[in-house]
Design an enzyme around this catalytic site. Structure first.
Site, PDB file in Angstrom:
ATOM      1  N   CYS A 106      37.081  39.617  40.537  1.00 26.87           N
ATOM      2  CA  CYS A 106      38.433  39.176  40.234  1.00 26.87           C
ATOM      3  C   CYS A 106      39.133  38.616  41.475  1.00 26.87           C
ATOM      4  O   CYS A 106      39.942  37.702  41.389  1.00 26.87           O
ATOM      5  CB  CYS A 106      39.242  40.310  39.615  1.00 26.87           C
ATOM      6  SG  CYS A 106      39.235  41.817  40.565  1.00 26.87           S
ATOM      7  N   HIS A 361      42.539  45.742  40.810  1.00 28.97           N
ATOM      8  CA  HIS A 361      42.285  44.474  40.130  1.00 28.97           C
ATOM      9  C   HIS A 361      43.173  43.394  40.745  1.00 28.97           C
ATOM     10  O   HIS A 361      44.311  43.648  41.103  1.00 28.97           O
ATOM     11  CB  HIS A 361      42.596  44.645  38.638  1.00 28.97           C
ATOM     12  CG  HIS A 361      42.503  43.382  37.855  1.00 28.97           C
ATOM     13  ND1 HIS A 361      41.307  42.783  37.571  1.00 28.97           N
ATOM     14  CD2 HIS A 361      43.460  42.606  37.292  1.00 28.97           C
ATOM     15  CE1 HIS A 361      41.520  41.676  36.871  1.00 28.97           C
ATOM     16  NE2 HIS A 361      42.827  41.553  36.687  1.00 28.97           N
TER      17      HIS A 361
END
Lengths: 416, 1074
Positions: A106, A361
């Site tokens: 990510c 994330h």
């Protein structure tokens, strides 16, 4: 395509059993490591981190003469415009396309989006020299990046796999399937791209696009010997706490604090050649030049009791429009009025992180330069958002899992 | 609306784009048009995935549908060309995509996506043009945003759900194929069929893997969006908290929680839905997993993120809906009194809960008390915990309603240490802030939380008289606290900040708004600011806490003064204030400025600045020459307004001028509304009925009167300014002997303490209180009350006199002039001195002393009012007209009508519990009006006409002297009983037998008589021969007469009349001017 599939096939072992848990541990360590490297000894010793930053961009020319580069900048600017009209057409037609998360990617995905949504960057990328041999092609990062861009634009799919690119990067110490630190990865990526660009004029353009020029002043407090040094950096690593560990309130405060002169006393004293001994010094940094694409790194972490790093998720607002000449005082700049007049920026992208330092994330909020609309890129999922959503990344003291801005990318305003 | 229809309705510029889009596309627009609905219903994106059989299926369905269309008779001849086009398109499509239907699927998916994009652009532009920036308030804007985002969020969660189902299908398909085809441990790599199957399996896994990643990314995205939504909701909740706080201070604010509850519940529902999806994903992973399974790494991450959001949402959703509140008339919450009941209520805005879980709510007071020495500790009595039952109130939501709570102070802990209460504490009781914390054990969908929320700080008092200052504290805190929910704020009053004037002004205005539905206008606030700051306020002006609530030059603080006015408004002046008839806060200077240009008789109503809770009228008069003059009445307070409402006072207010009819100077309410027009709606109903009916009583009305002399010289305006200032400050207290002469000038209070002669010849006098012996002569001028404290003679020669209050023994002689009220104070010395009212003087004499005699000389007119426990005699000399009014219980009064009082009309009114003996001398005419519950003998002397009018429940004795006309009309149906056995009556009769009047023929009666049926014709009862019996009657009414019933014997009146309450006099009290 075959190479891609080959990789996919190789990566799977069909087993209905549970996978091993070891991997997560690995990536967490890596993140710790790189952040430690990056901001070691932050508190009270600003210069270290600044030097560290410079060391990272060692391939860049130190001491660039600002005026020369400025005169030369006229030419690329005109060319840029032409190129934009050439390449921008393709980019204009595009909707934002997602990138699949191929395993802890990510961070890479977010950075790729920031690069590829920047038409000034893609304008350079499209002109790179194409390697001749297949093996070279496979190892060439800018080329792979261009391929990825083409795939994203051509396919008109919802999202594409950045597998080949990631694989190519892994040859340059960027491990796969590992959670990276976005600031660290940005520098690595940029340096690798520049290194492999091939054409010197493109290298220069790329540097112009991203390089910040500052002048470091170091003055002995005893004999007033002053040494100056021009240096360049890719990001402005802004502390979010002041020297006494109080939370700074706004981005402007952080900038102020960053450019605020600092006294080096006690065990921070430097050796003065004139005095012949260690003396207290006044260290200051003056801003000389700002690039078109300005990357700001918010150092949202701090060390508590030496080893443990934890994330600072407190509220820190940043503006959509930023005028550096208004934020910085006269003696914090070393630039003429023309240069200063151009220091008008608007926010282009925010790379935001949710979670703790070891575990989390990344996503990217990017304002399309052609459509002038905000998008949020969460790997393969892309959606249009509003400035309100971007403001959500200001941070929140009580929510560690909320998205907090980590990298801010500002774009110089086009002056009419 | 279907997408294609929407596209067609676009503006031309955007339609052009659509044409461009289809110009180069392999799918002709005819086909798109022809099969629009069907095309839009298919999932082309999914079909476009490599190796999907779906694409082929779709492609062939399309061709088949086209074929159907071509064959259908629906297309007429005119559509011949269209038919041709369709046929051609079908042939082309078949040729081009037969081998690669995925490409066709991808192409259609992209076309549809592009259409949507154009549509968005077009609609955005359309909206921009159609609605030119609907400049709604940002608040409602946020509400719309929330609504919109909630709807979007709901749709997105559904989308994730669909994606999840798709994933489930894919997984099932893969799982099945895997189990069928994959044979581990066997090298079948030479078997081409097996290799092919394995490749297909690999492709299926690819798809599955990608779908998993997509679902995860979607969830991440959703959580990012919900953060924003959450932030909006928290802002909205923050606004609500602020509104609630303002509402607590009395501001008009909407504190309805319903929309918030709906929003919070909806978001909570979606998030819990996501949590369950996440768990279902975990279950999928249990069934099928593989190396680098994205679910493994991402699910725990997502779960933590989601749970954090849920926790935050739930914690913030637990709010105190109703702050601690003790029922009180002033709507002042957050002030609790020990041992009186109060209630508080908390609510969980997320209306989701586990029905099997027992939710217990608890309350604690001062769970974490501040470290202040002497801080009082309390216990909450009655139950401090409560279980919220599942089915308690589904429509009302999750509410923890605690009612009938009381507080009890923990005494022992402090007395043990030998501390002595509030003296130890640096804070006074009303500055001590306490908190109640609610906790709730929450559980839903496997999420268990301990929620808690705290009330706003409140003040605990033990006595109602602390309410005012406690309320000041509550106001100050809520106005200035930066973070009211922070428990540290309990120490707020250790160092209370100063209030910026604009903020304070707003809060003060709310007080008036909540009490009387009208806030403070700009002019009011300006006056208040000038009172506080002494000058015009700047936005930076601040008021400190002591200045507001503690210090006060006039003996009371600013707040106490204001709260006094609030109390007055609340009780008596609400409608007047609400309708803006009270100008209220006007400084004297401003008042003059306002009235100066108005015609004579223009008045305004304002609040007194010098006394607590007073209201007064100021009017302007324009004399024929000279500058205008301003007059103000002594302020009325709640006690006075209780007996007579302000509108009635204004209606009946009279200024008595010599040789003129009394006139009401209050003619026009500022600026120029005629008095009756302004106040008409507020006048109490006049008792017109008694006038038109028979004269049961003489009509009476209580009115307020001021008097002044007609030829009085008006002062100039400037002098008056000085005068009013003098009135406030000046006190002359000469202590020496000699003669004091105040010939001219304005005098607040004159208190000569020495012997000698005082002569006030001219000038305005507030109060004259001579304390020494001697003679007082006020020859001319206006005098407020005259209160001689010691023996002497008070002589008011030609004077407008408000009130004469002789406190000492002596003779008061009012020779000429107008006298409002003559009040005899209680400290009178023996012997009682007579008051003489000379001709032309209407006289009101209020006797609070025993043995006061009012002598009415011919042409004099007077009323003698006898207060409780007093005794008075009114002697009417020939031609005098008088009324004796007995006011309280135990009064004794004698009315003697001397001979020759021809025109005389003597009325003796006995109010309940009063006892009196009216004696009507020969030739006198008397009416005895007996009000309920009082006892009194009426003794008509021979030749007189005596009338006894007993009202219901009275005991009356009518004792006619022989030869007297007996006009007592007793209707036959009324029961008249002789009470020979009554001891008191017996004694009375005996005593009377010893007196000059023969007792024979006396009639003792006790009856219940309807007054209307006992109306005597007074006029007929006239007689000539009158015998003076003054001396005798005076002797009869000596206070120590053992035979007259004393006040203690009388029971209190059931219904008291106006006069039974201690009627406050129209007087200027020296205390007003301190």
């Amino acid at each position: 395509m075959t190479a891609l599939m080959g990789f996919r096939q190789a990566s799977y072992v069909l087993s209905p059993s549970h996978g091993s848990e070891k991997e997560v541990g690995d990536c967490t360590e890596y993140f710790c490591l790189c952040t430690i490297l990056f901001i070691r000894k932050r508190s009270g010793r600003q210069e270290r981190s600044k030097k560290l930053e410079l060391a990272q961009s060692e391939t860049m020319k130190a001491g660039t003469d600002v005026h020369n580069s400025k005169e030369e900048a006229e030419e690329p600017k005109a060319r840029d415009k032409r190129l934009m009209s050439l390449f921008g057409v393709a980019d204009l037609k595009n909707e934002a396309i997602g990138l699949y998360n191929i395993g802890q990617s990510c961070c890479l995905n977010s950075l790729l989006q920031v690069f590829l949504m920047n038409i000034h960057f893609t304008g350079i990328l499209r002109r790179i020299m194409i390697p001749r041999h297949a093996a070279q092609m496979k190892r060439n990062v800018p080329y792979q990046m261009l391929l990825l861009l083409e795939e994203m634009q051509r396919g008109k799919q919802k999202a594409v796999f950045p597998t080949a690119f990631a694989h190519c990067l892994s040859a340059y110490r960027v491990k796969l399937f590992v959670q990276h630190d976005a600031a660290q990865l940005f520098l690595t990526l940029w340096n690798v791209i520049k290194m492999q660009m091939g054409k010197p004029e493109l290298v220069e353009e790329l540097s112009d696009l991203y390089t910040i020029c500052v002048q470091e002043h170091l003055a002995c407090q005893k004999c007033s010997l002053e040494t100056k040094r021009n240096s360049s950096m890719l990001t402005l690593p802004l502390p979010v706490l002041d020297s006494s560990s109080h939370k700074l309130r706004t981005l402007e405060d952080c900038l102020q604090h960053f450019f605020h002169p600092e006294e080096l006393t006690d065990h921070n004293m430097c050796f003065c050649e004139q005095c012949g001994r260690k003396t207290p010094f006044l260290q200051s940094m003056k801003l000389v030049h700002l690039p078109k694409t300005l990357t700001i790194h918010l150092k949202r972490f701090c060390f508590e009791k030496s080893a443990y790093i934890h994330k600072l998720s407190h509220y820190l607002p940043f503006p959509q429009d930023l005028d550096f000449s208004a934020v910085l005082t006269e003696d914090q700049c070393q630039a003429d009025d023309n240069e200063k007049a151009a220091w008008q920026y608007e926010l282009f992208a925010v790379v935001a992180h949710s979670g703790s330092t070891s575990y989390g994330h990344y996503c990217a909020y990017i304002r399309s330069l052609t459509e002038r609309k905000w998008y949020c890129f969460n790997d393969s999922e892309v959606c249009q958002v509003s400035w309100d959503d971007v403001k959500c990344t200001y941070g929140h003291s009580n929510l560690y899992w909320a998205e907090t801005a980590y990298l801010l990318i500002y774009m110089k305003k086009q002056l009419q | 609306m279907a997408q294609w229809q929407e596209v067609q309705s676009l503006a031309n510029a955007h339609l052009e784009r659509v044409h461009q889009l289809y110009a180069g596309a392999a799918l002709p627009m005819t086909v798109r048009q022809c099969l629009a609905a069907w095309i839009e219903d298919q999932n082309w994106r999914q079909a476009a995935e490599p190796l999907s059989s779906h694409a082929r299926m779709l492609f062939h369905s399309l061709l088949a549908l086209l074929g159907e269309r071509l064959g259908s008779p629906g297309l007429g001849d005119e559509d011949f060309t269209q038919k041709h086009n369709l046929r051609k398109a079908r042939r082309d499509l078949q040729a081009e995509f037969e081998e690669c239907p995925e490409r066709f699927a991808n192409l259609v998916a992209n076309l549809l996506q592009e259409e949507r994009r154009i549509l968005r652009l077009g609609q955005a532009a359309g909206q921009g043009a159609a609605a030119p920036a609907p400049s709604a308030a940002p608040e409602s804007d946020r509400k719309q945003q929330i609504q919109r985002r909630l709807a979007e969020f709901h749709a997105a969660v559904q989308e994730v759900e669909r994606a999840f189902w798709h994933l489930e299908d894919l997984q099932d398909a893969f799982d099945f194929c895997f189990k069928v085809h994959y044979v581990p441990g066997e090298d079948k790599s030479n078997d081409p069929q097996y290799v092919r199957q394995l490749q297909a399996l690999q492709a299926k896994l690819q798809t599955l893997d990608r779908q998993r990643r997509e679902v995860l990314a979607q969830m991440q995205q959703l959580l990012g969006r919900s953060e924003r939504l959450q932030e909006f909701l928290q802002q909205e909740l923050g606004d609500w908290r602020e509104r609630q706080q303002r509402a607590c201070m009395g501001a008009p604010a909407d504190t309805c929680l319903r929309p918030l509850e709906t929003w919070f519940t909806e978001l909570g529902q979606r998030l819990f839905q996501l949590l369950q999806l996440l768990r279902a994903l975990g279950e999928l992973r249990q069934k099928v997993t593989y190396e680098r399974d994205p679910l493994k790494a991402e699910i725990p991450l997502l779960e933590r993120r989601l749970k954090e959001q849920l926790t935050y949402l739930l914690q913030r959703a637990f709010v105190v809906e109703q702050q601690p509140n003790m029922p009180n008339p002033c709507k002042r919450p957050l002030v609790l009194r020990t041992a009186s009941k109060f209630s508080a209520r908390a609510r969980l805005l997320v209306r989701l809960h586990d029905r099997n879980h027992r939710m217990e709510a608890k309350i604690h007071i001062d769970r974490d008390p501040p470290k202040i020495k002497g801080f009082r500790k309390f216990n909450i009595l009655t139950s401090s915990s409560k279980t919220i039952l599942a089915g308690d109130s589904p429509q009302e939501g999750l509410v923890c309603d605690f009612q009938y709570l009381t507080l009890k102070e923990q005494k022992d802990s402090r007395s043990g240490k030998g501390a002595k209460g509030a003296g130890e504490s640096p804070l006074v009781v009303t500055e001590e802030l306490h908190l109640i914390t609610f906790t709730l054990a929450y559980a839903y969908c496997g999420l268990e939380l301990e929620l808690e929320t705290s009330t706003l700080p409140f003040v605990i008092i033990s006595n109602t008289n602390q309410l005012s200052s406690a309320w000041a504290s509550v106001l100050w805190f809520n106005m200035l606290s930066t973070d009211p929910s922070n428990p540290k704020e309990q120490q707020f009053f250790s160092a209370p900040p100063a209030a910026p004037w604009p903020r304070l002004a707003e809060v003060l205005s709310w007080q008036f708004e909540s009490v009387a539905e009208r806030g403070l206008a700009r002019e009011h606030l300006l006056m208040l600011a000038e009172k506080l700051f002494g000058s015009k306020p700047s936005p930076e002006s601040t008021v400190s806490w002591p200045k507001f609530s503690k210090d006060g030059a006039s003996g009371f603080s600013f707040w106490a003064w204001l709260d006094g006015i609030l109390g007055l408004l609340q009780e008596h002046l609400k409608p007047l204030w609400k309708d803006g008839l009270i100008l209220g806060f006007v400084s004297r200077k401003q008042e003059k400025k306002l009235l100066k240009g108005k015609r004579t008789g223009t008045f305004l109503i304002r609040f007194s600045e010098s006394i607590l809770g007073g209201v007064t009228c100021t009017w302007v008069e324009h004399p024929e020459s000279g500058p205008p003059a301003f007059r103000a009445v002594v302020p009325y307070t709640a006690a006075e307004l209780a007996s007579l409402a302000l509108p009635d006072i204004i209606r009946d207010y009279q200024l008595l001028v010599e040789e003129n009819i009394p006139e009401n100077p209050l003619q026009f309410l500022y600026p120029d509304t005629p008095r009756d027009e302004a106040f008409g709606p507020y006048y109490s109903q006049r008792q017109e009925g008694t006038l038109t009916e028979q004269k049961r009583y003489l009509n009476r009305r209580l009115i307020r009167v001021s008097s002044r002399q007609a030829n009085e010289s008006w002062q100039t305006e400037e002098e008056l300014v000085v005068a009013t200032e003098n009135l406030e400050t000046l006190q002359l207290q000469p202590g020496g002997l000699g003669t004091q002469q105040v010939t001219s000038g304005n005098l607040g209070t004159l208190q000569p303490g020495g012997l000698g002669m005082q002569q006030v010849t001219s000038g305005n006098l507030g109060t004259l209180q001579p304390g020494g012996l001697g003679t007082q002569q006020v020859t001319s001028g206006n005098l407020g009350p005259l209160q001689p404290l010691s023996p002497g003679t008070g002589q008011v020669m030609a004077t407008g006199l408000g009130m004469l209050q002789p406190g000492g023994s002596g003779t008061l002689q009012v020779t000429s002039g107008n006298l409002g009220t003559l009040q005899a104070g209680p400290q009178v010395l023996e012997p009682p001195q007579p008051l003489q009212v000379r001709p032309g003087v209407p006289e009101v004499l209020q006797a609070e002393i025993e043995g006061l005699v009012l002598q009415l000389v011919p042409e004099g007119q007077g009323t003698l009012q006898v207060g409780p426990g007093d005794m008075g005699i009114m002697q009417g000399l020939p031609g005098g007209l008088g009324t004796l009014q007995h006011m309280g219980p135990g009064d004794q009064g004698t009315q003697q009508v001397g001979p020759g009082a021809v025109e005389q009309q003597l009325v003796l009114q006995l109010v309940p519990e009063g006892q009196g003996t009216p004696q009507v001398g020969p030739g006198g005419l008397g009416t005895l009006q007996v009000l309920p519950g009082r006892l009194g003998p009426l003794q008509p002397v021979a030749g007189d006409t005596g009338t006894l009018q007993p009202v219901a429940g009275d005991t009356g004795t009518l004792q006619p002297v022989p030869g007297a006309v007996e006009p007592l009309l007793v209707p036959e149906e009324l029961p008249l009983e002789l009470l020979p056995g009554d001891l008191d009556m017996q004694e009375l009769l005996e005593s009377l037998a010893n007196g000059p009047e023969p007792s024979s023929g006396s009639l003792g009666m006790q009856g219940t008589l309807e007054p209307a049926e006992l109306m005597p014709n007074v006029a007929e009862a006239m007689d000539g021969g009158l015998d003076p019996r003054l001396a005798g009657s005076a002797a009869l009414l000596a206070p120590h007469d053992p035979f007259l019933p004393q006040s203690e014997d009388a029971a209190p009146a059931a219904a008291s009349s106006l006069f039974t309450t201690d009627f406050p006099p129209l007087s200027i009290d020296a205390n007003d001017f301190q």
